[in-house]
Write a protein that holds these residues in place. Structure first.
Motif, PDB file in Angstrom:
ATOM      1  N   GLU A  51       0.795  -1.194   0.000  1.00 54.01           N
ATOM      2  CA  GLU A  51       0.000   0.000   0.000  1.00 54.01           C
ATOM      3  C   GLU A  51       0.840   1.262   0.000  1.00 54.01           C
ATOM      4  OE1 GLU A  51      -3.024   0.160   2.931  1.00 54.01           O
ATOM      5  OE2 GLU A  51      -3.668  -1.869   2.538  1.00 54.01           O
ATOM      6  N   ARG A  52       1.979   1.252   0.731  1.00 53.58           N
ATOM      7  CA  ARG A  52       2.781   2.467   0.826  1.00 53.58           C
ATOM      8  C   ARG A  52       4.234   2.108   1.119  1.00 53.58           C
ATOM      9  NH1 ARG A  52       1.575   7.656   1.525  1.00 53.58           N
ATOM     10  NH2 ARG A  52      -0.622   7.169   1.735  1.00 53.58           N
ATOM     11  N   ALA A  53       5.151   2.848   0.514  1.00 54.48           N
ATOM     12  CA  ALA A  53       6.579   2.686   0.787  1.00 54.48           C
ATOM     13  C   ALA A  53       7.232   4.053   0.714  1.00 54.48           C
ATOM     14  CB  ALA A  53       7.220   1.750  -0.227  1.00 54.48           C
ATOM     15  N   THR A  54       8.215   4.287   1.561  1.00 54.18           N
ATOM     16  CA  THR A  54       8.963   5.544   1.542  1.00 54.18           C
ATOM     17  C   THR A  54      10.445   5.232   1.665  1.00 54.18           C
ATOM     18  OG1 THR A  54       8.780   5.837   3.925  1.00 54.18           O
ATOM     19  CG2 THR A  54       7.082   6.878   2.587  1.00 54.18           C
ATOM     20  N   ALA A  55      11.253   6.143   1.145  1.00 56.38           N
ATOM     21  CA  ALA A  55      12.700   5.973   1.214  1.00 56.38           C
ATOM     22  C   ALA A  55      13.375   7.333   1.143  1.00 56.38           C
ATOM     23  CB  ALA A  55      13.186   5.104   0.058  1.00 56.38           C
ATOM     24  N   SER A  56      14.586   7.373   1.646  1.00 56.83           N
ATOM     25  CA  SER A  56      15.419   8.567   1.527  1.00 56.83           C
ATOM     26  C   SER A  56      16.487   8.295   0.485  1.00 56.83           C
ATOM     27  CB  SER A  56      16.099   8.894   2.858  1.00 56.83           C
ATOM     28  OG  SER A  56      15.139   9.221   3.832  1.00 56.83           O
ATOM     29  N   THR A  57      16.832   9.310  -0.280  1.00 54.98           N
ATOM     30  CA  THR A  57      17.892   9.167  -1.269  1.00 54.98           C
ATOM     31  C   THR A  57      19.222   9.577  -0.643  1.00 54.98           C
ATOM     32  OG1 THR A  57      17.463  11.375  -2.163  1.00 54.98           O
ATOM     33  CG2 THR A  57      16.304   9.532  -3.200  1.00 54.98           C
ATOM     34  N   ALA A  58      20.301   9.282  -1.316  1.00 51.97           N
ATOM     35  CA  ALA A  58      21.643   9.515  -0.779  1.00 51.97           C
ATOM     36  C   ALA A  58      21.884  10.974  -0.408  1.00 51.97           C
ATOM     37  CB  ALA A  58      22.691   9.040  -1.781  1.00 51.97           C
ATOM     38  N   ASN A  59      21.216  11.892  -1.078  1.00 57.80           N
ATOM     39  CA  ASN A  59      21.420  13.316  -0.807  1.00 57.80           C
ATOM     40  C   ASN A  59      20.435  13.865   0.229  1.00 57.80           C
ATOM     41  OD1 ASN A  59      19.118  13.176  -2.485  1.00 57.80           O
ATOM     42  ND2 ASN A  59      19.461  15.256  -3.205  1.00 57.80           N
TER      43      ASN A  59
ATOM     44  N   ALA B 242       5.916   5.872  -2.640  1.00 53.74           N
ATOM     45  CA  ALA B 242       4.979   5.233  -3.558  1.00 53.74           C
ATOM     46  C   ALA B 242       3.793   4.747  -2.730  1.00 53.74           C
ATOM     47  CB  ALA B 242       5.631   4.065  -4.278  1.00 53.74           C
ATOM     48  N   SER B 243       2.603   4.900  -3.303  1.00 52.40           N
ATOM     49  CA  SER B 243       1.404   4.403  -2.637  1.00 52.40           C
ATOM     50  C   SER B 243       0.410   3.982  -3.700  1.00 52.40           C
ATOM     51  CB  SER B 243       0.795   5.463  -1.721  1.00 52.40           C
ATOM     52  OG  SER B 243       0.400   6.594  -2.470  1.00 52.40           O
ATOM     53  N   GLY B 244      -0.501   3.124  -3.325  1.00 49.83           N
ATOM     54  CA  GLY B 244      -1.524   2.706  -4.264  1.00 49.83           C
ATOM     55  C   GLY B 244      -1.975   1.292  -4.004  1.00 49.83           C
ATOM     56  N   GLN B 245      -2.635   0.760  -4.999  1.00 51.31           N
ATOM     57  CA  GLN B 245      -3.127  -0.598  -4.882  1.00 51.31           C
ATOM     58  C   GLN B 245      -3.181  -1.248  -6.256  1.00 51.31           C
ATOM     59  OE1 GLN B 245      -6.997  -0.405  -3.121  1.00 51.31           O
ATOM     60  NE2 GLN B 245      -7.857   0.827  -4.743  1.00 51.31           N
ATOM     61  N   VAL B 246      -3.038  -2.560  -6.263  1.00 50.45           N
ATOM     62  CA  VAL B 246      -3.112  -3.357  -7.485  1.00 50.45           C
ATOM     63  C   VAL B 246      -4.012  -4.550  -7.183  1.00 50.45           C
ATOM     64  CG1 VAL B 246      -1.823  -4.727  -9.159  1.00 50.45           C
ATOM     65  CG2 VAL B 246      -0.782  -2.685  -8.178  1.00 50.45           C
TER      66      VAL B 246
ATOM     67  N   LEU C 185      -5.228  -8.272  -7.852  1.00 53.10           N
ATOM     68  CA  LEU C 185      -4.653  -9.511  -8.379  1.00 53.10           C
ATOM     69  C   LEU C 185      -5.663 -10.180  -9.298  1.00 53.10           C
ATOM     70  CD1 LEU C 185      -2.845 -10.820  -5.206  1.00 53.10           C
ATOM     71  CD2 LEU C 185      -1.894  -9.536  -7.129  1.00 53.10           C
ATOM     72  N   ASP C 186      -5.776  -9.610 -10.489  1.00 50.06           N
ATOM     73  CA  ASP C 186      -6.727 -10.089 -11.489  1.00 50.06           C
ATOM     74  C   ASP C 186      -5.992 -10.200 -12.822  1.00 50.06           C
ATOM     75  OD1 ASP C 186      -8.803 -10.617 -13.213  1.00 50.06           O
ATOM     76  OD2 ASP C 186     -10.041  -8.916 -12.563  1.00 50.06           O
ATOM     77  N   PRO C 187      -5.316 -11.345 -13.081  1.00 54.88           N
ATOM     78  CA  PRO C 187      -4.538 -11.485 -14.310  1.00 54.88           C
ATOM     79  C   PRO C 187      -5.352 -11.262 -15.577  1.00 54.88           C
ATOM     80  CG  PRO C 187      -4.116 -13.324 -12.822  1.00 54.88           C
ATOM     81  CD  PRO C 187      -5.255 -12.542 -12.251  1.00 54.88           C
ATOM     82  N   ALA C 188      -6.604 -11.697 -15.601  1.00 55.82           N
ATOM     83  CA  ALA C 188      -7.427 -11.544 -16.799  1.00 55.82           C
ATOM     84  C   ALA C 188      -7.669 -10.082 -17.140  1.00 55.82           C
ATOM     85  CB  ALA C 188      -8.766 -12.260 -16.610  1.00 55.82           C
ATOM     86  N   ALA C 189      -7.670  -9.223 -16.137  1.00 57.88           N
ATOM     87  CA  ALA C 189      -7.876  -7.784 -16.356  1.00 57.88           C
ATOM     88  C   ALA C 189      -6.554  -7.030 -16.454  1.00 57.88           C
ATOM     89  CB  ALA C 189      -8.734  -7.204 -15.234  1.00 57.88           C
ATOM     90  N   GLY C 190      -5.429  -7.740 -16.448  1.00 56.87           N
ATOM     91  CA  GLY C 190      -4.132  -7.079 -16.587  1.00 56.87           C
ATOM     92  C   GLY C 190      -3.622  -6.459 -15.305  1.00 56.87           C
ATOM     93  N   PHE C 191      -4.036  -6.966 -14.155  1.00 51.08           N
ATOM     94  CA  PHE C 191      -3.639  -6.438 -12.856  1.00 51.08           C
ATOM     95  C   PHE C 191      -3.940  -4.933 -12.758  1.00 51.08           C
ATOM     96  CE2 PHE C 191      -1.019 -10.201 -13.449  1.00 51.08           C
ATOM     97  CZ  PHE C 191      -1.251 -10.886 -12.262  1.00 51.08           C
ATOM     98  N   PRO C 192      -5.211  -4.570 -12.751  1.00 49.61           N
ATOM     99  CA  PRO C 192      -5.573  -3.149 -12.698  1.00 49.61           C
ATOM    100  C   PRO C 192      -5.175  -2.519 -11.367  1.00 49.61           C
ATOM    101  CG  PRO C 192      -7.514  -4.519 -12.419  1.00 49.61           C
ATOM    102  CD  PRO C 192      -6.382  -5.436 -12.739  1.00 49.61           C
TER     103      PRO C 192
ATOM    104  N   GLY D 257      -4.340   1.984 -14.508  1.00 48.58           N
ATOM    105  CA  GLY D 257      -4.945   1.152 -15.534  1.00 48.58           C
ATOM    106  C   GLY D 257      -4.528  -0.294 -15.381  1.00 48.58           C
ATOM    107  N   PRO D 258      -4.644  -1.073 -16.454  1.00 53.56           N
ATOM    108  CA  PRO D 258      -4.201  -2.461 -16.426  1.00 53.56           C
ATOM    109  C   PRO D 258      -2.662  -2.489 -16.482  1.00 53.56           C
ATOM    110  CG  PRO D 258      -5.097  -1.935 -18.583  1.00 53.56           C
ATOM    111  CD  PRO D 258      -5.295  -0.729 -17.712  1.00 53.56           C
ATOM    112  N   LEU D 259      -2.028  -2.606 -15.338  1.00 53.13           N
ATOM    113  CA  LEU D 259      -0.582  -2.396 -15.224  1.00 53.13           C
ATOM    114  C   LEU D 259       0.251  -3.390 -16.023  1.00 53.13           C
ATOM    115  CD1 LEU D 259      -0.450  -1.489 -11.438  1.00 53.13           C
ATOM    116  CD2 LEU D 259      -0.594   0.052 -13.403  1.00 53.13           C
ATOM    117  N   ALA D 260      -0.260  -4.582 -16.289  1.00 56.02           N
ATOM    118  CA  ALA D 260       0.496  -5.582 -17.048  1.00 56.02           C
ATOM    119  C   ALA D 260       0.206  -5.527 -18.547  1.00 56.02           C
ATOM    120  CB  ALA D 260       0.190  -6.980 -16.517  1.00 56.02           C
TER     121      ALA D 260
END
Length: 90
Positions: free
Chosen positions: A1-9, A15-19, A21-28, A58-61
């Motif tokens: 659902e959510r991930a955060t990170a710090s960069t070297a500088n 990143a956040s969101g949802q996917v 698990l529906d292969p027939a729909a292209g993993f929307p 959209g259909p991520l795959a």
């Protein structure tokens, strides 16, 4: 659902969101990517820092749609006198 990170500088990436698990729909789904003064590239030749606000949806795959903005805060390119023979493309 959510991930955060710090960069070297000291910048941030998240990143956040949802996917579904529906292969027939292209993993929307929808994934939002955010960056604040994030160091995206850093090697001996190029350093790039950017702010970003992107959405992948959209259909991520199958046919994902990407929208948003990337603002380059700084881009430094050093051109040495000689390049090593094993240099990879930037």
């Amino acid at each position: 659902e959510r991930a955060t990170a710090s960069t070297a500088n000291g910048g941030t990436l998240s990143a956040s969101g949802q996917v579904r698990l529906d292969p027939a729909a292209g993993f929307p789904g929808t994934i939002a990517l955010r960056g604040n003064r994030a160091q995206l590239v850093s090697n001996g030749i190029v350093t790039a820092i950017a702010d970003l606000n992107l959405t992948l949806a959209g259909p991520l795959a199958q046919r994902p749609r990407i929208e948003g903005r990337v603002d380059v805060v700084s881009l430094e390119v050093a051109v040495p006198d000689r390049l090593p023979g094993n240099l990879r493309p930037v």
